[in-house]
Each structure stands twice: as structure tokens, then as C-alpha cells.
Design a protein around this motif. Structure first.
Motif, short mmCIF file in Angstrom:
data_model
loop_
_atom_site.label_atom_id
_atom_site.label_comp_id
_atom_site.label_asym_id
_atom_site.label_seq_id
_atom_site.Cartn_x
_atom_site.Cartn_y
_atom_site.Cartn_z
N ASP A 1 -2.41 20.31 -2.52
CA ASP A 1 -1.16 20.52 -1.56
C ASP A 1 -0.23 19.34 -2.03
OD1 ASP A 1 -2.23 22.62 -0.25
OD2 ASP A 1 -2.93 21.32 1.25
N PRO A 2 1.28 19.67 -1.89
CA PRO A 2 2.02 18.89 -2.39
C PRO A 2 2.08 17.77 -1.07
CG PRO A 2 3.28 20.73 -1.54
CD PRO A 2 2.00 21.10 -1.82
N LEU A 3 2.45 16.49 -1.42
CA LEU A 3 2.35 15.45 -0.51
C LEU A 3 3.72 14.97 -0.35
CD1 LEU A 3 -0.64 13.19 -2.00
CD2 LEU A 3 -0.47 14.65 -0.06
N VAL A 4 4.15 14.42 0.90
CA VAL A 4 5.25 13.81 1.24
C VAL A 4 4.87 12.47 1.75
CG1 VAL A 4 7.25 13.76 3.08
CG2 VAL A 4 6.02 16.01 2.18
N TYR A 5 5.66 11.45 1.42
CA TYR A 5 5.49 10.12 1.67
C TYR A 5 6.56 9.38 2.63
CZ TYR A 5 2.93 10.89 -2.59
OH TYR A 5 2.01 11.38 -3.53
N ARG A 6 5.98 8.76 3.45
CA ARG A 6 7.09 7.83 4.33
C ARG A 6 6.82 6.21 3.97
NH1 ARG A 6 8.55 7.74 10.61
NH2 ARG A 6 10.05 6.15 10.22
N PHE A 7 7.82 5.82 3.49
CA PHE A 7 7.59 4.16 3.11
C PHE A 7 8.30 3.48 4.12
CE2 PHE A 7 7.17 6.23 -0.77
CZ PHE A 7 6.58 5.44 -1.61
N ILE A 8 7.53 2.64 4.97
CA ILE A 8 8.10 1.83 6.09
C ILE A 8 8.04 0.29 5.54
CG2 ILE A 8 7.82 1.07 8.31
CD1 ILE A 8 5.97 3.63 8.79
N PHE A 9 9.26 -0.34 5.46
CA PHE A 9 9.22 -1.51 4.42
C PHE A 9 9.27 -2.84 5.53
CE2 PHE A 9 11.47 1.72 2.04
CZ PHE A 9 11.12 1.42 0.91
N GLY A 10 9.17 -2.75 6.79
CA GLY A 10 8.92 -3.74 7.35
C GLY A 10 10.22 -4.46 8.11
N ASP A 11 11.26 -4.11 7.65
CA ASP A 11 12.64 -4.68 7.90
C ASP A 11 13.61 -3.64 8.72
OD1 ASP A 11 13.49 -2.71 5.96
OD2 ASP A 11 14.41 -4.03 4.81
N GLY A 12 12.76 -2.88 9.34
CA GLY A 12 13.56 -1.92 10.25
C GLY A 12 14.11 -0.68 9.27
N THR A 13 13.76 -0.51 8.24
CA THR A 13 13.97 0.61 7.47
C THR A 13 13.10 1.43 6.83
OG1 THR A 13 14.16 -0.52 5.13
CG2 THR A 13 16.29 -0.64 6.60
N ALA A 14 13.03 2.55 6.70
CA ALA A 14 11.89 3.49 6.11
C ALA A 14 12.73 4.76 5.26
CB ALA A 14 11.17 3.99 7.29
N GLN A 15 11.79 5.26 4.55
CA GLN A 15 12.50 6.33 3.65
C GLN A 15 11.10 7.35 3.70
OE1 GLN A 15 14.04 5.20 0.23
NE2 GLN A 15 14.45 7.13 -0.68
N VAL A 16 11.69 8.84 4.00
CA VAL A 16 10.55 9.67 3.51
C VAL A 16 11.08 10.40 2.21
CG1 VAL A 16 9.90 11.88 4.37
CG2 VAL A 16 10.37 10.22 5.95
N THR A 17 10.11 10.90 1.37
CA THR A 17 10.53 11.27 -0.02
C THR A 17 8.95 11.97 -0.57
OG1 THR A 17 11.07 10.90 -2.16
CG2 THR A 17 9.56 9.26 -0.98
N ASP A 18 9.53 13.02 -1.38
CA ASP A 18 8.09 13.48 -2.12
C ASP A 18 7.97 12.63 -3.43
OD1 ASP A 18 10.34 14.35 -3.53
OD2 ASP A 18 9.59 16.45 -3.72
N LYS A 19 8.49 11.65 -3.66
CA LYS A 19 8.62 10.98 -4.97
C LYS A 19 7.60 9.70 -4.49
CE LYS A 19 12.33 13.05 -6.75
NZ LYS A 19 11.95 14.20 -6.95
N LYS A 20 6.66 9.52 -5.63
CA LYS A 20 5.75 8.58 -5.86
C LYS A 20 6.22 7.13 -5.90
CE LYS A 20 1.68 11.37 -6.68
NZ LYS A 20 0.44 11.47 -7.40
N ARG A 21 7.32 6.91 -6.28
CA ARG A 21 8.05 5.91 -6.71
C ARG A 21 9.25 5.61 -6.25
NH1 ARG A 21 7.29 5.46 -13.32
NH2 ARG A 21 5.13 5.88 -13.17
N LEU A 22 9.89 4.33 -5.72
CA LEU A 22 11.17 4.16 -5.25
C LEU A 22 11.38 2.67 -5.27
CD1 LEU A 22 11.30 3.52 -1.71
CD2 LEU A 22 10.11 5.46 -1.86
N ARG A 23 12.68 2.20 -4.87
CA ARG A 23 12.91 1.10 -4.97
C ARG A 23 13.65 0.64 -3.40
NH1 ARG A 23 14.16 -1.40 -10.10
NH2 ARG A 23 13.53 -0.05 -11.57
N HIS A 24 13.41 -0.79 -3.00
CA HIS A 24 14.03 -1.18 -1.84
C HIS A 24 14.55 -2.67 -2.06
CE1 HIS A 24 14.60 -1.42 2.42
NE2 HIS A 24 14.00 -2.63 2.30
N THR A 25 15.57 -2.95 -1.35
CA THR A 25 16.03 -4.24 -1.65
C THR A 25 16.04 -5.00 -0.12
OG1 THR A 25 17.54 -3.67 -3.47
CG2 THR A 25 18.05 -5.68 -2.31
N TYR A 26 15.63 -5.70 -0.03
CA TYR A 26 15.64 -6.88 1.15
C TYR A 26 16.73 -7.69 1.38
CZ TYR A 26 10.89 -5.16 2.14
OH TYR A 26 9.52 -4.34 2.33
#
Length: 86
Positions: free
Chosen positions: A28-53
Motif C-alpha cells: 500500500d502507498p504510505l503517507v508520512y507526517r514529519f513533525i519537526f519539534g518547532d511547532g511545524t509539521a508537513q504531510v507528504t507521500d515523499k520519503k525525503r524533504l528539507r526543513h530549516t530551523y
């Protein structure tokens, strides 16, 4: 599921690259929720992403993988240092 990446130190204003390794046994396809701990989060079907603190500190980064039925999560704590003075 495995979250790949170094735990730091990272620098304020520099891009952090997050990568997750996860496979669904049923294919099954997976959906990811990245929670960055700084009050921001991102939901994506991509396995890679970037974030800036924007502030120095320790952050718990959590990735949640969801296939429509089951959920898996993993967290890592990273350290973000102040930007270098030039």
C-alpha cells in the motif's frame, strides 16, 4: 521504519535533510507526517524533504507513516546550533 540522517549539530538557517525508510508489507502507498519539534509539521507521500530551523535548541523530530490502516512512528532528537558569524 527507519529515519535516516545525522543527529547534528545542524545550524540555524541551514537546511536539514530528512529521509525515511519505510515499506508496507501489502504494498500500500504510505503517507508520512514529519513533525519537526518547532511547532511545524508537513504531510507528504515523499520519503525525503528539507526543513530549516530559525532558532537554536534541541528538537524531537518525529515521522509517522500511515498506510490507511496501520501507523508506525519513530523519533530522533537533533541539536541545532546558532548560525556561524561571518
Amino acid at each position: 521504519m527507519k529515519v535516516k540522517g545525522r543527529q547534528g549539530p545542524y545550524r540555524v538557517g541551514r537546511s536539514l535533510r530528512a529521509q525515511v525508510r519505510a515499506d508496507d508489507l501489502d504494498g500500500d502507498p504510505l503517507v508520512y507526517r514529519f513533525i519537526f519539534g518547532d511547532g511545524t509539521a508537513q504531510v507528504t507521500d515523499k520519503k525525503r524533504l528539507r526543513h530549516t530551523y530559525s532558532e537554536a535548541g534541541r528538537y524531537r523530530v518525529t515521522v509517522i507513516a500511515y498506510d490507511g490502516e496501520l501507523i508506525d512512528r519513530q523519533s530522533v532528537v537533533i541539536k541545532v546550533k546558532r548560525a556561524k558569524k561571518r
